[in-house]
Design an enzyme around this catalytic site. Structure first.
Site, PDB file in Angstrom:
ATOM      1  N   ILE A 189       0.776  -1.385   0.152  1.00 58.57           N
ATOM      2  CA  ILE A 189      -0.048  -0.008   0.232  1.00 58.57           C
ATOM      3  C   ILE A 189       0.995   1.152   0.121  1.00 58.57           C
ATOM      4  O   ILE A 189       1.940   1.262   0.439  1.00 58.57           O
ATOM      5  CB  ILE A 189      -0.915  -0.028   1.389  1.00 58.57           C
ATOM      6  CG1 ILE A 189      -0.296  -0.120   2.468  1.00 58.57           C
ATOM      7  CG2 ILE A 189      -2.020  -1.083   1.178  1.00 58.57           C
ATOM      8  CD1 ILE A 189      -0.991  -0.128   3.795  1.00 58.57           C
ATOM      9  N   GLU A 190       0.426   2.350  -0.524  1.00 58.21           N
ATOM     10  CA  GLU A 190       1.041   3.698  -0.673  1.00 58.21           C
ATOM     11  C   GLU A 190       1.643   4.105   0.422  1.00 58.21           C
ATOM     12  O   GLU A 190       2.655   4.837   0.136  1.00 58.21           O
ATOM     13  CB  GLU A 190       0.269   4.481  -1.349  1.00 58.21           C
ATOM     14  CG  GLU A 190      -0.894   5.211  -0.825  1.00 58.21           C
ATOM     15  CD  GLU A 190      -1.704   5.855  -1.761  1.00 58.21           C
ATOM     16  OE1 GLU A 190      -2.013   7.040  -1.540  1.00 58.21           O
ATOM     17  OE2 GLU A 190      -2.252   5.471  -2.538  1.00 58.21           O
ATOM     18  N   GLN A 191       1.098   4.176   1.594  1.00 55.70           N
ATOM     19  CA  GLN A 191       1.763   4.525   2.840  1.00 55.70           C
ATOM     20  C   GLN A 191       2.949   3.669   3.261  1.00 55.70           C
ATOM     21  O   GLN A 191       3.699   4.306   4.002  1.00 55.70           O
ATOM     22  CB  GLN A 191       0.664   4.613   3.879  1.00 55.70           C
ATOM     23  CG  GLN A 191      -0.410   5.591   3.835  1.00 55.70           C
ATOM     24  CD  GLN A 191      -1.515   4.992   2.843  1.00 55.70           C
ATOM     25  OE1 GLN A 191      -1.461   4.010   2.228  1.00 55.70           O
ATOM     26  NE2 GLN A 191      -2.353   5.889   2.509  1.00 55.70           N
ATOM     27  N   GLY A 192       3.037   2.569   2.709  1.00 57.48           N
ATOM     28  CA  GLY A 192       4.419   1.989   2.906  1.00 57.48           C
ATOM     29  C   GLY A 192       4.454   0.552   3.315  1.00 57.48           C
ATOM     30  O   GLY A 192       5.455  -0.207   3.287  1.00 57.48           O
TER      31      GLY A 192
ATOM     32  N   SER B 194       7.139   5.807   1.903  1.00 57.76           N
ATOM     33  CA  SER B 194       6.343   6.063   0.617  1.00 57.76           C
ATOM     34  C   SER B 194       7.032   6.423  -0.732  1.00 57.76           C
ATOM     35  O   SER B 194       6.786   5.935  -1.572  1.00 57.76           O
ATOM     36  CB  SER B 194       5.411   7.271   1.128  1.00 57.76           C
ATOM     37  OG  SER B 194       4.315   6.547   2.297  1.00 57.76           O
TER      38      SER B 194
END
Length: 523
Positions: A327-330, A354
């Site tokens: 996921i983009e938050q990491g 990120s």
């Protein structure tokens, strides 16, 4: 000497006209205490004025962490570039920042989150801005809106088309930050920062470097301080030589509605049985069909909405670790969380900052992406970033444009119609009453995903709804699979006003997806 100061003292150092970059993702990692102090200073002094705000991901939410709404004041901010903005249901009041956007009181831009991080990296290294193909033929492209969200922004373009090495690119000139406001868990007296209670690292390091390399001011909000020398060097994510001031907020939330959950920061591992399964209903059926595109060993990206339920489908089937989620938050691996904790994961294998996660996404290294849609048009274009009537119901594009630009395969999920009365039984899905409007339109309000570019690049694109599975072809949207119980001519062709065709070899989806028992997915 300790770098600890009161929040009022920290924000007193921010000058008029500064470019301020903030590290956060909604309430996750949001330096809300410092942003509140900044708004309070303006109320008292009338300064600082005319700030440009950079938010790679949204700052704050609509559920108690105000974030950017603390500073959404005429005269305080004059320009905002953000990957996303606070969003929520229509039952809640419109955030102040959205009022400023729709009333044309601030220059507002929606820039893909990955490009926002790229802009910090290029500014830090003093290279000539971001040169990218991410966003071509979408609202990011100046042949469309050029990221502008209102007339004030349209008057001052931030992106242009250029020709380089025989290809067309988008060029974003550098914007150099003067101030960075970030958040961590612990700071020592030298300003070294660790993130042990955070659900993600986000982009604080890159934003701090960009600010420091421009001779700017870096302010860090933390929940606790410790003595110099007491932090393990390998735990330090932002070294103290990049940090000027530290503000203490022992009450900072880990994320929206969550004071602290050790499973979100990877300090404990939850039993798989502790996770809530997807509630039985039509949206679960959609998520189940999407999950059929998965095979063991894949790496899959995940977005908000119905798609966020796909990991719970695999959990129910007894294979929660068959696929690696990114996921983009990491967070990488584990179980992505939903609702107020979206953007976090429990039982993660690791946490990638990120900016590096977006490099992975932009290059299309993953196998498949599961995303949602607001509307789809006859060219296969998807809108997730703009709703003119209710703008704050969407956060903007976030990482959507970065993720879809070069993805090998994309599975979009959503409702075929809005407001239809639909009955789900073990035998089929039955449309009892038509909806208010179809989400299959002639032309989407905002092109967040370009169907034309997807065809040019040979991307495999599916649209999964409660009525059918559609594929993007040269002749437009074609229903290749139909849910049991659906009447094709009435519920698909007529309901879409002829915009969706039925494939000659259309098949009917197995009723196992409708069952209250497991559907029988195997890796």
């Amino acid at each position: 000497m300790s770098k600890l100061v009161a929040p009022a003292e920290a924000v007193a150092r921010i000058p008029d006209g500064a470019v301020v970059t903030v590290s956060s993702s909604s309430a996750l990692g949001c330096p809300d205490f410092v942003l509140s102090a900044l708004g309070q200073r303006f109320d008292i002094e009338g300064h600082p004025r005319n700030l440009t705000m950079l938010h790679p991901i949204a700052a704050g939410d609509m559920y108690g962490v105000k974030g950017i709404d603390h500073i959404a004041k005429d005269g305080l901010i004059s320009r905002v570039l953000a990957g996303s903005y606070p969003s929520g249901p229509s039952s809640l009041p419109m955030p102040e920042i959205w009022k400023m956007v729709v009333q044309n009181r601030v220059e507002a831009y929606n820039v893909p989150s990955g490009i926002m991080f790229d802009m910090h990296r290029e500014a830090a290294a003093r290279r000539p801005g971001v040169l990218t193909r991410i966003g071509l033929d979408t609202f990011v492209d100046p042949v469309r809106e050029g990221c502008a969200m209102n007339e004030s922004a349209s008057a001052h373009p931030i992106v242009s088309r250029v020709e380089f090495a025989g290809e067309t690119w988008l060029h974003f000139p550098n914007i150099y930050p003067d101030v960075c406001i970030l958040r961590a868990t612990t700071a020592d007296e030298r300003g070294n920062l660790t993130y042990e209670h955070e659900g993600a690292y986000l982009g604080g390091l890159e934003q701090a470097i960009a600010t420091r390399n421009n001779g700017g001011l870096v302010i860090a909000q933390v929940s606790r301080m410790t003595a110099t020398g007491s932090l393990r060097p390998h735990d330090v994510r932002v070294p103290g030589h990049l940090v000027d001031l530290v503000v203490l907020d022992p009450e900072q939330k880990q994320t929206c509605e969550t004071p602290y959950d050790p499973a979100i920061s990877g300090q404990i591992m939850r039993p798989w049985s502790s996770f809530k399964l997807a509630e039985h209903g039509v949206e679960k059926v959609i998520a189940r069909r999407a999950a059929l595109e998965l095979k063991a060993g894949m790496t899959a990206n995940l977005g908000f909405g119905i798609s966020a339920q796909v990991p719970r489908i695999l959990l129910e089937e007894g294979h929660p670790e068959a696929v690696t989620w990114a996921i983009e938050q990491g967070a990488v691996g584990g179980m992505p969380l939903t609702d107020f904790a979206f953007g976090c994961a429990s039982n993660a294998d690791g946490y990638v900052p990120s900016p590096q996660q977006f490099i992975y996404f932009q290059g299309g290294g993953f196998d498949v992406s599961f995303l949602s849609f607001l509307e789809v048009d006859v060219e296969g274009n998807v809108n997730v970033s703009k709703l003119g009537k209710k703008p704050y119901l969407t956060a903007g594009c976030g990482g959507f444009v970065d993720i879809t630009a070069h993805a090998k395969k994309i599975v979009f999920s959503g409702w075929f119609e809005a407001g239809a009365t639909v009955e789900l039984t073990d035998a089929g899905i039955h449309v009892r009453n038509p909806g208010k409007f179809t989400k299959m339109v002639d032309k989407v309000e905002h092109v967040t995903f370009s169907g034309r570019r997807a065809r040019e690049q040979g991307q495999d694109v599916l649209y999964v709804t409660e009525r059918c599975v559609m594929r993007l072809t040269e002749s437009g949207l074609v229903a290749t699979e139909i849910m049991p119980g659906i009447e094709p001519e009435r519920d698909i062709v007529a309901a879409s006003q002829g915009r969706v065709k039925i494939a000659p070899d259309v098949s009917v989806i197995s009723t196992s997806l409708l069952s209250t028992d497991r559907m029988g997915w195997t890796p």
